[in-house]
Design an enzyme around this catalytic site. Structure first.
Site, PDB file in Angstrom:
ATOM      1  CD  GLU A   1       4.244   0.939   6.739  1.00  0.00           C
ATOM      2  OE1 GLU A   1       3.686   1.675   5.780  1.00  0.00           O
ATOM      3  OE2 GLU A   1       4.956   1.412   7.810  1.00  0.00           O
TER       4      GLU A   1
ATOM      5  CG  ASP B   1      -0.389   0.081   2.733  1.00  0.00           C
ATOM      6  OD1 ASP B   1       0.847  -0.557   2.657  1.00  0.00           O
ATOM      7  OD2 ASP B   1      -0.558   0.739   3.485  1.00  0.00           O
TER       8      ASP B   1
HETATM    9  C1  LIG Z   1      21.970  11.196  11.589  1.00  0.00           C
HETATM   10  C2  LIG Z   1      20.857  10.353  11.115  1.00  0.00           C
HETATM   11  C3  LIG Z   1      19.513  11.020  10.690  1.00  0.00           C
HETATM   12  C4  LIG Z   1      18.630  10.371  10.319  1.00  0.00           C
HETATM   13  C5  LIG Z   1      17.617  11.315   9.305  1.00  0.00           C
HETATM   14  C6  LIG Z   1      16.392  10.514   8.931  1.00  0.00           C
HETATM   15  C7  LIG Z   1      16.757   9.829   7.600  1.00  0.00           C
HETATM   16  C8  LIG Z   1      15.363   9.027   7.063  1.00  0.00           C
HETATM   17  C9  LIG Z   1      15.669   8.244   6.011  1.00  0.00           C
HETATM   18  C10 LIG Z   1      14.716   7.498   5.411  1.00  0.00           C
HETATM   19  C11 LIG Z   1      13.397   7.531   6.264  1.00  0.00           C
HETATM   20  C12 LIG Z   1      12.420   6.460   5.436  1.00  0.00           C
HETATM   21  C13 LIG Z   1      11.368   6.209   6.206  1.00  0.00           C
HETATM   22  C14 LIG Z   1      10.560   5.127   5.467  1.00  0.00           C
HETATM   23  C15 LIG Z   1       9.748   4.221   6.405  1.00  0.00           C
HETATM   24  C16 LIG Z   1       8.555   4.948   6.798  1.00  0.00           C
HETATM   25  C17 LIG Z   1       7.356   4.093   6.542  1.00  0.00           C
HETATM   26  C18 LIG Z   1       6.140   4.640   6.925  1.00  0.00           C
HETATM   27  O1  LIG Z   1       5.670   5.710   6.229  1.00  0.00           O
HETATM   28  N1  LIG Z   1       5.724   4.036   7.842  1.00  0.00           N
HETATM   29  C19 LIG Z   1       4.553   4.741   8.504  1.00  0.00           C
HETATM   30  C20 LIG Z   1       3.897   3.809   9.560  1.00  0.00           C
HETATM   31  C21 LIG Z   1       2.806   4.460  10.226  1.00  0.00           C
HETATM   32  C22 LIG Z   1       2.821   5.049  11.397  1.00  0.00           C
HETATM   33  C23 LIG Z   1       1.928   5.655  12.335  1.00  0.00           C
HETATM   34  C24 LIG Z   1       0.542   5.273  11.742  1.00  0.00           C
HETATM   35  C25 LIG Z   1       0.240   4.831  10.651  1.00  0.00           C
HETATM   36  C26 LIG Z   1       1.477   4.343   9.917  1.00  0.00           C
HETATM   37  C27 LIG Z   1       4.980   6.127   9.399  1.00  0.00           C
HETATM   38  O2  LIG Z   1       6.097   6.099   9.989  1.00  0.00           O
HETATM   39  O3  LIG Z   1       4.117   7.033   9.022  1.00  0.00           O
HETATM   40 ZN   LIG Z   2       6.535   2.385   3.983  1.00  0.00          ZN
HETATM   41 ZN   LIG Z   3       5.245   5.257   4.450  1.00  0.00          ZN
END
Ligand SMILES: CCCCCCCC/C=C\CCCCCCCC(=O)N[C@@H](Cc1ccccc1)C(=O)O
Ligand SMILES: [Zn+2]
Ligand SMILES: [Zn+2]
Length: 512
Positions: A196, A130
Site C-alpha cells: 500500500e 507493509d
Molecule cells: C477538520 C479535519 C482535519 C483533518 C485532519 C487530518 C487528520 C488525519 C488523521 C489521520 C490520518 C491518517 C492517515 C492514514 C492513512 C494514510 C495511509 C498512507 O500512508 N497512505 C499512503 C499511500 C500512498 C500515497 C502516494 C504514494 C504512495 C502511497 C499515503 O497517503 O502517503
Molecule cells: Zn497505511
Molecule cells: Zn502510510
C-alpha cells in the site's frame, strides 16, 4: 468630517446589529437542537473482547520489517514470514469451514468469510501488511523492537498505527466471531495488501483482480484505513471528532528539475541549478493553493459549532456572516489539509562535489489535491507561480484525482450509518463527521466495486502528540486503542447483519 463620522456610526451600528442577530440565532439553534441521536447500541449482548491475548500477537506482528521502499521494491522475506505468522496465529480462523484464504501475488492475503445468506452483498475490510521505512537515528525506540512503556500500556514500532493495528484487529474480531460459533449472515472479505505504501499495484490491485475473476463485481461497502477519532482537534471542543473519510484527496507527485552549465566553482554563474531550483520551491511554499470552503467543510463546521465555547459557537454557527473568518482559521494547523491542496517538498538532490558547479538539481513535490480541484489545475498554477523557464515541471506516474464522494446521509445511506453507529457503540461521546481523507489508501483499487467506500481507523489519536508519528518517528499505539479497534470490527461484523441496516440491494453474490 461629519459625513465620515456618520458613516462610521452607521457601520458600527450595522456590525452590532449583525452580532446581536448572530447571538440570538445561536441561542435559538442551541435551545432547539434536538437531542443528539441516541447511538444505536446494537446488540449490547454482543460481548466485549479484551486485548490481553491480542497484545503479544500485535507486538510480534510489529517486529516484521515489512518495509516498502518503491513500487515493486519491498522486503519480500519479512512479508513472507509475516503472512506465515498470521496464518499460524489464528488457527481457528483458517480452519473454519466458512473461511477461505488465498495468498495473492505471493505476499498479499485475501480472507473470504462466507455468509449464511448468499443473497446479501458481501462487504470488504481492507488493511495493509507493509510499512514505510524507519529513520532509526530519529527514534528513541527500536523502530521494529515493539518495545513497551513501563506499564505495558503502549507499544512503539513502525506500523503500530499505519497499519498493522488494523490487520491484527480485524483478525482478532473474526477469531472471536468464530470462537462464538457465529457464521455471519452477510459474507465479507479481509483484504490485506502488501505494498500500500508504494501504491498497492502488486497487492490490493491484484486482490481486486482476483475478486473480479471470481465474479465478485459488487461490494456492499469497502472500509479501509483512514481518518481516526481525533482528540483536541480544536481548542475548546469538548468532544472528540470521529472523521469518516467519504472521499480522499488526489495525489500528485511533481518532479522539478533544472539543468545548467557545470564548471569550476571558482568561476560561478549568478545562480547555479541548485539556487534556481531552491528559489522556485520557495515561491511554491510561499504561495499556497487557495483555501476551499466547500459544502462538506461547511456541514462539518456547523455540526460541531454548538458544542464550541462562546464566542466560537456564535462564529461557527453563523457562517453566513463569519465564513471568511472561519476559513482562515481552518487554514491553520492540521485542519489546513482539509481546506486546500497541500504542497510538500519531499525530495531534493543536487551537486556532485564542493568545488564543482552542479549541472543538475531536482526535487519532488507531493500535492494532496482537494476534491474540488484537478491535477491539471494544480500543475498550471504551479507553473504560473514558478514563472521560470529554466525550471522543468513534470508529473510523475501514479498520480490521481480525488475519489468520488460516497453517499453519507445518516438516515438514507445504510453503509455510512452502519459505520457511524458502530463507531458510536465504541465511542459513545464522539461527534462523527463525513470528511475527506487527507492522505491516500488502497481504496483506489476497489472503487469499481461499490460507491460506498469509507476510510476510517477506529482509534483515538491526540492531534498534537500522535499524528506526527504516522510515517514519522516513535510511532506507537496504546493497548486501549488496540482493544477498541478489535471491538469496532467485531461489532461491525455483527451490525452488518442487523435488521436495523436492512439491505435493499440484494444481489446474488457469487461464490466467496
Ligand atoms: C477538520 C479535519 C482535519 C483533518 C485532519 C487530518 C487528520 C488525519 C488523521 C489521520 C490520518 C491518517 C492517515 C492514514 C492513512 C494514510 C495511509 C498512507 O500512508 N497512505 C499512503 C499511500 C500512498 C500515497 C502516494 C504514494 C504512495 C502511497 C499515503 O497517503 O502517503
Ligand atoms: Zn497505511
Ligand atoms: Zn502510510
Amino acid at each position: 468630517m461629519r459625513k465620515a463620522l456618520k458613516f462610521v456610526c452607521a457601520l458600527l451600528s450595522l456590525l452590532i446589529a449583525l452580532l446581536v442577530v448572530s447571538c440570538i440565532r445561536t441561542f435559538l439553534l442551541t435551545v432547539s437542537r434536538s437531542a443528539a441521536p441516541t447511538p444505536c447500541h446494537r446488540n449490547e449482548s454482543q460481548g466485549y473482547i479484551t486485548s490481553e491475548d491480542a497484545w503479544p500477537r500485535f507486538k510480534k506482528a510489529l517486529q516484521f520489517r515489512t518495509v516498502s521502499n518503491a513500487p515493486h521494491v519491498y522486503n519480500r522475506k519479512d512479508l513472507q514470514e509475516f503472512v506465515t505468522f498470521l496464518l499460524q496465529s489464528y488457527p481457528q480462523v483458517f480452519q473454519s469451514p466458512h473461511v477461505r484464504r488465498d495468498i495473492i501475488n505471493e505476499y498479499s492475503l485475501l480472507i473470504s468469510v462466507s455468509g449464511k445468506n448468499r443473497s446479501l452483498t458481501p462487504y470488504l475490510l481492507a488493511a495493509h501488511l507493509d510499512v514505510v521505512p524507519v529513520v532509526q537515528e530519529e527514534w528513541t525506540h527500536d523502530g521494529f523492537g515493539a518495545e513497551e512503556e513501563d506499564d505495558g500500556s503502549m507499544v512503539y514500532a513502525r506500523g503500530a498505527i499505519d497499519d498493522k493495528s488494523n490487520v491484527i484487529a480485524q483478525l482478532e474480531a473474526l477469531s472471536f466471531l468464530i470462537s462464538k460459533g457465529i457464521q455471519p449472515q452477510r459474507g465479507f472479505f479481509l483484504a490485506f495488501g502488501h505494498d500500500e505504501e508504494v501504491g498497492g499495484h502488486d497487492g490490493a490491485a491484484r486482490i481486486a483482480e482476483e475478486l473480479w475473476k471470481r465474479g465478485i463485481h459488487d461490494l456492499d461497502f469497502v472500509l479501509d484505513e483512514g481518518l481516526t477519532v481525533l482528540k483536541d482537534l480544536f481548542q475548546g471542543l469538548p468532544n472528540n471528532i470521529a472523521g469518516i473519510g467519504v472521499t480522499e484527496k488526489g495525489s500528485l507527485h511533481l518532479n522539478l528539475s533544472v539543468h545548467s552549465e557545470g564548471g569550476h566553482s571558482s568561476m560561478p554563474p549568478k545562480q547555479t541549478s541548485i539556487g534556481i531550483l531552491s528559489a522556485a520551491l520557495a515561491k511554491l511554499e510561499a504561495n499556497q493553493h487557495d483555501i476551499i470552503f466547500d459544502e462538506m467543510t461547511h456541514n462539518f463546521v456547523e455540526s460541531i459549532s454548538l458544542d464550541m465555547p462562546f464566542p466560537l459557537n456564535v462564529v461557527t454557527s453563523n457562517l453566513w456572516l463569519f465564513k471568511p473568518l472561519v476559513a482562515r482559521a481552518l487554514a491553520k494547523g492540521v485542519s489546513e489539509s482539509m481546506v486546500r491542496t497541500t504542497t510538500a517538498v519531499t525530495m531534493f538532490q543536487g551537486g556532485l562535489k564542493p568545488n564543482v558547479i552542479p549541472p543538475t538539481a531536482w526535487a519532488v513535490i507531493n500535492h494532496r489535491i482537494h476534491p474540488k480541484q484537478t491535477i491539471a489545475e494544480i500543475i498550471d498554477r504551479n507553473r504560473a507561480v514558478v514563472n521560470d523557464k529554466r525550471v522543468t515541471i513534470t508529473p510523475l506516474p501514479g498520480s490521481y484525482n480525488a475519489h468520488p464522494v460516497s453517499p453519507h446521509h445518516p438516515k438514507k445511506d445504510r453503509p455510512y450509518r452502519l459505520i457511524r453507529d458502530t463507531l458510536l457503540q465504541i465511542y459513545p461521546n464522539v461527534v462523527t463527521a463525513p470528511l475527506p481523507l487527507v492522505a491516500n489508501t488502497d481504496t483506489k483499487h476497489y472503487l469499481s466495486f461499490s460507491k460506498h467506500v469509507f476510510r476510517h481507523n477506529p482509534i483515538v489519536l491526540d492531534v498534537k502528540t500522535e499524528l506526527h508519528r504516522i510515517h514519522g518517528r516513535d510511532e506507537r499505539l496504546s493497548k486501549a486503542n488496540l482493544e477498541s479497534a478489535i471491538n469496532f470490527y467485531y461489532h461491525l461484523m455483527m451490525n452488518a447483519d442487523s435488521d436495523e441496516h436492512p439491505d435493499k440491494s440484494h444481489s446474488h453474490s457469487s461464490e466467496l
